[in-house]
Design a protein around this motif. Structure first.
Motif, mmCIF file in Angstrom:
data_model
loop_
_atom_site.group_PDB
_atom_site.id
_atom_site.type_symbol
_atom_site.label_atom_id
_atom_site.label_comp_id
_atom_site.label_asym_id
_atom_site.label_seq_id
_atom_site.Cartn_x
_atom_site.Cartn_y
_atom_site.Cartn_z
ATOM 1 N N LEU A 1 -41.185 -37.528 31.861
ATOM 2 C CA LEU A 1 -40.472 -36.458 30.278
ATOM 3 C C LEU A 1 -38.948 -38.048 31.097
ATOM 4 O O LEU A 1 -38.744 -38.817 31.937
ATOM 5 N N PRO A 2 -37.654 -38.149 29.567
ATOM 6 C CA PRO A 2 -36.899 -39.244 30.263
ATOM 7 C C PRO A 2 -35.991 -38.314 30.891
ATOM 8 O O PRO A 2 -36.095 -37.115 32.094
ATOM 9 N N TYR A 3 -35.267 -39.186 32.030
ATOM 10 C CA TYR A 3 -34.356 -38.982 32.848
ATOM 11 C C TYR A 3 -34.153 -37.902 33.307
ATOM 12 O O TYR A 3 -33.721 -36.601 33.758
ATOM 13 N N GLY A 4 -33.363 -38.003 32.127
ATOM 14 C CA GLY A 4 -32.107 -36.856 31.844
ATOM 15 C C GLY A 4 -32.823 -35.478 31.867
ATOM 16 O O GLY A 4 -32.651 -34.201 32.583
ATOM 17 N N THR A 5 -33.782 -35.333 31.522
ATOM 18 C CA THR A 5 -34.368 -34.283 31.466
ATOM 19 C C THR A 5 -35.117 -33.402 32.768
ATOM 20 O O THR A 5 -34.687 -32.443 33.256
ATOM 21 N N MET A 6 -35.589 -34.948 33.785
ATOM 22 C CA MET A 6 -36.511 -34.094 34.669
ATOM 23 C C MET A 6 -35.210 -33.911 36.141
ATOM 24 O O MET A 6 -35.057 -32.880 36.484
ATOM 25 N N ARG A 7 -34.227 -34.439 35.619
ATOM 26 C CA ARG A 7 -32.891 -33.956 36.092
ATOM 27 C C ARG A 7 -32.427 -32.559 36.367
ATOM 28 O O ARG A 7 -32.858 -31.415 36.914
ATOM 29 N N ILE A 8 -32.556 -32.009 34.984
ATOM 30 C CA ILE A 8 -32.617 -30.326 34.560
ATOM 31 C C ILE A 8 -33.719 -29.087 34.586
ATOM 32 O O ILE A 8 -33.690 -28.485 35.510
ATOM 33 N N VAL A 9 -34.862 -30.277 35.035
ATOM 34 C CA VAL A 9 -35.786 -29.461 35.691
ATOM 35 C C VAL A 9 -35.695 -29.284 36.847
ATOM 36 O O VAL A 9 -36.249 -28.887 37.415
ATOM 37 N N GLU A 10 -35.083 -29.941 37.848
ATOM 38 C CA GLU A 10 -35.006 -29.956 39.241
ATOM 39 C C GLU A 10 -33.622 -28.738 39.814
ATOM 40 O O GLU A 10 -33.493 -27.765 40.412
ATOM 41 N N ILE A 11 -32.933 -28.956 38.130
ATOM 42 C CA ILE A 11 -32.106 -27.843 38.230
ATOM 43 C C ILE A 11 -32.577 -26.508 38.436
ATOM 44 O O ILE A 11 -31.878 -25.381 39.241
ATOM 45 N N ALA A 12 -32.993 -26.804 37.113
ATOM 46 C CA ALA A 12 -33.970 -24.816 36.975
ATOM 47 C C ALA A 12 -34.436 -24.869 38.095
ATOM 48 O O ALA A 12 -34.793 -23.172 38.475
ATOM 49 N N SER A 13 -35.575 -25.702 39.052
ATOM 50 C CA SER A 13 -36.129 -25.891 40.042
ATOM 51 C C SER A 13 -35.721 -25.014 40.521
ATOM 52 O O SER A 13 -35.792 -23.686 41.376
ATOM 53 N N ALA A 14 -34.773 -25.264 41.075
ATOM 54 C CA ALA A 14 -33.474 -24.992 42.533
ATOM 55 C C ALA A 14 -32.956 -23.333 42.338
ATOM 56 O O ALA A 14 -32.952 -22.987 42.513
ATOM 57 N N VAL A 15 -32.933 -23.101 40.830
ATOM 58 C CA VAL A 15 -32.272 -22.102 40.210
ATOM 59 C C VAL A 15 -33.277 -21.060 40.864
ATOM 60 O O VAL A 15 -33.365 -19.216 40.689
ATOM 61 N N ALA A 16 -34.314 -21.559 40.218
ATOM 62 C CA ALA A 16 -35.716 -20.830 40.162
ATOM 63 C C ALA A 16 -35.767 -19.430 41.186
ATOM 64 O O ALA A 16 -36.587 -18.561 42.101
ATOM 65 N N ALA A 17 -35.749 -20.849 42.725
ATOM 66 C CA ALA A 17 -35.563 -20.301 43.847
ATOM 67 C C ALA A 17 -34.856 -19.284 44.528
ATOM 68 O O ALA A 17 -34.813 -18.485 45.693
ATOM 69 N N GLY A 18 -34.034 -18.765 43.556
ATOM 70 C CA GLY A 18 -33.529 -17.917 43.651
ATOM 71 C C GLY A 18 -32.127 -17.552 44.875
ATOM 72 O O GLY A 18 -32.191 -16.743 45.838
ATOM 73 N N PRO A 19 -31.348 -19.367 44.723
ATOM 74 C CA PRO A 19 -30.559 -18.967 46.118
ATOM 75 C C PRO A 19 -29.041 -17.985 46.104
ATOM 76 O O PRO A 19 -29.029 -17.645 44.466
ATOM 77 N N ASP A 20 -28.159 -18.290 46.688
ATOM 78 C CA ASP A 20 -26.414 -17.641 46.416
ATOM 79 C C ASP A 20 -26.006 -19.157 46.288
ATOM 80 O O ASP A 20 -24.620 -18.896 45.936
#
Lengths: 244, 628
Positions: free
Chosen positions: B514-533
């Motif tokens: 995937l393009p770089y910018g999309t990869m970065r958003i995947v990383e944010i989505a991953s972090a959010v999925a982990a249920g942080p505060d």
């Protein structure tokens, strides 16, 4: 140089990753001595274009001409010998080598030691911070310093054509300006022809000519004064969508 | 009534053909007892290679002792079974013995890597050959092991072998869809950062060795029964050459590909035995293929490495993917712009994580940093930093490149040597390991990506939730009810997070494609999925165009307003800071130079000089023009 023949001519280029086609019939020229900007947003095919030109991706159709010679699909190292150097996205540092060693690698194809020394001199004058950190491992530099090192390294071999993939990526506004200034300076002072691939409209400040890439196709082009208007158009388009 | 539809994808079709060939092999014309016995040997080789691949493919480590493990499995089965134990007990004993020895053999991997590991296993192979397999008291028991009645006939033994092969494939499959398998990939590719997902690299590596050892023990037990009674005399199947052959099978087959490895085992191990003597057509010459077997496998190996580094499996996958692609248009590699109207629902689903910490703890701020200093060598990357982040705020961290912004994230998440104190809900984080901080509710992204590029988007979002899946690896492999529920839960959360960020159509794409910018958003989505505060986002908008950055800003606000998250964002995109941040800190050379609202900070001359530059004036120009 032949009259009227651009330094780099990309003609009807198509390519992609495996079964995924990304570029469709992309055509543009990079005249000698100019800065040409290839604008496009995330996923438009900018990096793919550079990868295809530098032989890292298979060309499905179309051709790349350098100085009138067909260089389609030529390997990156062969292009370096012809004076084409890429500053890759994400900088491509050798993290465990020192700053000086990274620069030395940039001059790998230069046999004359005096030329290499002159290149070092130049790099350290333009980028004093690199001189300061010459013994430090590249991996320990901050993002902006790494970007500087990437540009400095590319200039080490005195290239004719510099291909820059998103120099502004991860740089602070001030650092983005510095990076663009450095690229503009290389163009003005050293006469390096530049193809810069960007989504930051500030890149158009230094461009003599610009193309807009959308979904793997060239959809707009401007030259000379019209580049300013394009900058306005792109900014408005972005802001329009952004609704600021 | 809803009729379940079985979609015949190319890979499923290929798999079905493979299964049919294996099941019908005994009925093929010209196949009789001798061939079946060869097939059983090939299956044992395949099981051993599949087991080796658990190490090679999942941890990136090479073992040269797998033939020794195979022998340990075989001789344990022989000794237990030969003394009268029922055959399932003998088989289990072989599996356990091999797993135990492999786990011990894995201990050095906690300290060393790569080539050094290969050498350690080489020594182990040699010692086992010399001292165990040449020891009469260990090998003599082979005389007394009898083949169980159940598998006395050749076809019965063959199907028994196929059943064991199926078990090996099933274990691999279960591993790849459960927490342990994902943890292994993280340790392989991003070892230094796997902790951020609650993964502990050491135990994870040992787990890979024990699973690999158990599987190879299964192959050893098969060889013991195949040769019963009393013919397990040659030690060749357990010699060093055999270890090397297993490595060759994995490389030719393609690391990670079960089908490829089985095919390679057949070509490298089976073909030379099946066609020992081949008549050259139209002549009276007979070629002794057995003699040429080493040449054949060497040739295959070289050809595989030169022509197709990903092996038979790589070719299979490419072809199948190509076939699959023809039927559908490639997805757009960019996130979709999604309507955030359903964000509250997503919020309810993602916030539901069990945490040991009480939310009502009365603290002044969610995150308080006092006198935080990080020193690398002689250089202060951060000097005496004081800042606080209140619950429900979006705090911007700005400053020139190299100012120490990422260093602060490293200090807070446990990736930098830090002095001073960083308190999260009143707890001093500096005394807690990174994995523990994750469980407290901290999640972060890395400037240069802390995800596994070789895996799909969906796998990465699951990986980030490792701390939420607490079941043991064995329970995951057996597929116990609680693990299935836990997996279903993280999969549901992954789907919600992907949808929230407009990435659902990319779930099955390889992240690195995937393009770089999309990869970065995947990383944010991953972090959010982990249920942080508390979410620490390092240069979230790098690689994004202005309109995508704007859309991401909307997501930040939704994360705060709907999911109740607190955000600290390192950001260079000034319009975004101005729009979403409640408060802003600006660093320079490791020190705080300015703080306040975004308007105050961006007007501060020190900030303009160090961070904004002409852009401040530039955007002013832009506004003036727009106003005309």
């Amino acid at each position: 140089m032949t009259n009227g023949e651009p330094l780099l001519r990309v003609d009807g280029l198509s390519s992609g990753y495996g079964a995924l086609r990304v570029l469709f019939d992309v055509t543009f020229d990079v005249p000698a001595g100019e800065v040409v900007a290839l604008m496009g947003s995330n996923g438009a095919g900018k990096t793919t274009t550079l990868k295809t030109i530098t032989g890292q991706l298979k060309v499905l159709s179309g051709a790349v001409h350098l100085d009138g010679d067909d260089v389609t699909g030529l390997a990156p190292e062969a292009l370096v010998r012809r004076g084409v150097v890429l500053v890759p996205e994400g900088r491509g540092m050798l993290r465990d080598l020192s700053v000086a060693q990274n620069l030395e690698l940039g001059a790998y194809t230069v046999a004359d030691r005096a030329q290499v020394d002159a290149a070092f001199e130049r790099a350290y004058t333009v980028f004093p911070i690199l001189a300061e950190r010459r013994e430090q491992k590249a991996g320990t530099l901050s993002g902006g310093q790494q970007q500087m090192l990437a540009i400095a390294r590319a200039l080490m071999s005195n290239p004719r054509l510099l291909l820059v993939d998103e120099a502004s990526l991860g740089l602070s506004p001030v650092m983005t300006e510095t990076a663009f200034d450095l690229i503009g300076q290389a163009n003005r002072d050293a006469g390096v022809t530049v193809l810069i691939v960007e989504q930051n409209v500030l890149a158009l400040d230094l461009a003599h000519r610009a193309y807009v890439l959308e979904r793997g196709q060239v959809v707009d082009m401007a030259e000379g004064r019209a580049v300013r208007q394009m900058q306005g158009r792109l900014r408005d388009a972005y802001l329009g969508k952004a609704g600021r | 009534m809803k009729v379940p539809r079985f979609d015949v994808t190319p890979s499923r079709a290929a798999g079905l053909v493979g299964v049919a060939v294996i099941l019908l092999a005994p009925a093929l014309p010209g196949v009789h007892g001798v061939q079946l016995s060869i097939f059983v040997g090939v299956i044992a080789t395949a099981i051993a290679a599949l087991s080796l691949d658990v190490l090679v493919g999942r941890t990136g480590q090479l073992s040269l002792a797998h033939a020794a493990f195979l022998g340990l499995g075989a001789f344990t089965t022989v000794n237990v079974g030969g003394r009268g134990a029922p055959w399932p007990i003998a088989l289990l004993a072989g599996v356990i013995a091999a797993a135990a020895v492999a786990t011990v053999a894995g201990l050095p991997s906690l300290r060393i890597r790569g080539l050094q590991i290969a050498i350690v296993t080489l020594a182990l192979q040699y010692a086992t050959e010399q001292y165990a397999f040449k020891n009469q008291t260990i090998t003599a028991a082979a005389q007394s092991l009898d083949r169980p009645n159940l598998i006395r006939t050749d076809p019965a033994l063959y199907f028994f072998a196929v059943a064991l092969l199926a078990i090996a494939l099933l274990v691999r499959r279960r591993l790849s869809v459960t927490r342990a398998g994902r943890a292994l990939l993280a340790v392989r590719d991003i070892e230094g950062r796997a902790n951020a997902f609650g993964i502990e690299p050491g135990p994870t590596k040992l787990l890979a060795y024990s699973i690999s050892g158990g599987l190879v023990g299964l192959g050893g037990a098969l060889l013991a029964f195949k040769n019963a009674p009393g013919t397990l005399t040659s030690l060749d199947p357990f010699a060093l050459m055999r270890s090397l052959l297993l490595v060759a099978v994995v490389i030719v087959g393609g690391a990670g590909s079960g089908a490829g490895i089985i095919a390679a085992a057949f070509f490298i191990d089976g073909v030379p035995q099946l066609f020992e003597s081949v008549g050259v057509p139209f002549t009276h010459v007979h070629l002794d293929l057995g003699t040429y077997a080493p040449l054949l496998s060497a040739g295959l190996l070289v050809a595989a490495i030169v022509l197709q580094p990903t092996g038979i499996g790589g070719v299979l996958n490419d072809q199948l993917r190509r076939l699959g692609r023809r039927r559908e248009d490639p997805p757009s590699p960019r996130p979709r712009l999604v309507d955030l109207g359903e964000a509250p629902e997503a919020a309810a689903q993602l916030r539901d994580v069990g945490r040991g910490l009480s939310l009502s703890m009365p603290v002044r701020a969610l995150l308080e940093a006092e006198h935080v200093t990080v020193r690398y060598g002689g250089v202060n990357a951060l000097s005496d930093l004081n800042l606080e982040v209140r619950r429900g705020e979006i705090v911007g961290l700005i400053g020139a490149n190299g100012a120490g912004k990422s260093t602060f994230f490293n200090a807070a998440s446990g990736f930098a040597p830090t002095t001073g104190s960083i308190r999260y809900r009143g707890i001093d984080l500096l005394h807690n390991a990174p994995a523990r901080r994750t469980s407290y509710g901290l999640a972060r992204t890395f400037q240069d990506m802390g995800l596994v590029r070789a895996e799909t988007v969906a796998e990465n979002v699951l990986l980030a939730q490792t701390w939420l899946t607490k079941y043991p690896a064995a329970a995951g492999i057996l597929g116990l009810g609680s693990t299935l529920r836990s997996e279903a839960d993280v999969r549901r959360r992954a789907a919600v997070a992907l949808e929230l960020f407009g990435l659902d159509h990319l779930a099955k794409e390889r992240l690195g494609d995937l393009p770089y910018g999309t990869m970065r958003i995947v990383e944010i989505a991953s972090a959010v999925a982990a249920g942080p505060d508390l979410l620490l986002l390092d240069e979230a908008t790098a690689g994004l165009g202005p309109e995508e950055a704007h859309a991401l800003g909307d997501r930040f606000l939704a994360l705060r307003n709907e999911l109740g998250l607190t955000l600290v964002v390192i950001e260079h995109h000034v319009p975004l800071i101005a729009r979403v941040c409640d408060y802003c800190y600006c660093l320079e050379s490791g020190m705080l130079i300015s703080e306040g609202t975004p308007a105050q900070v961006t007007a501060d001359p020190k900030v303009v000089a160090s961070f904004l530059g002409r852009a401040a004036a530039g955007s002013g120009r832009g506004r003036a023009r727009a106003g005309k």
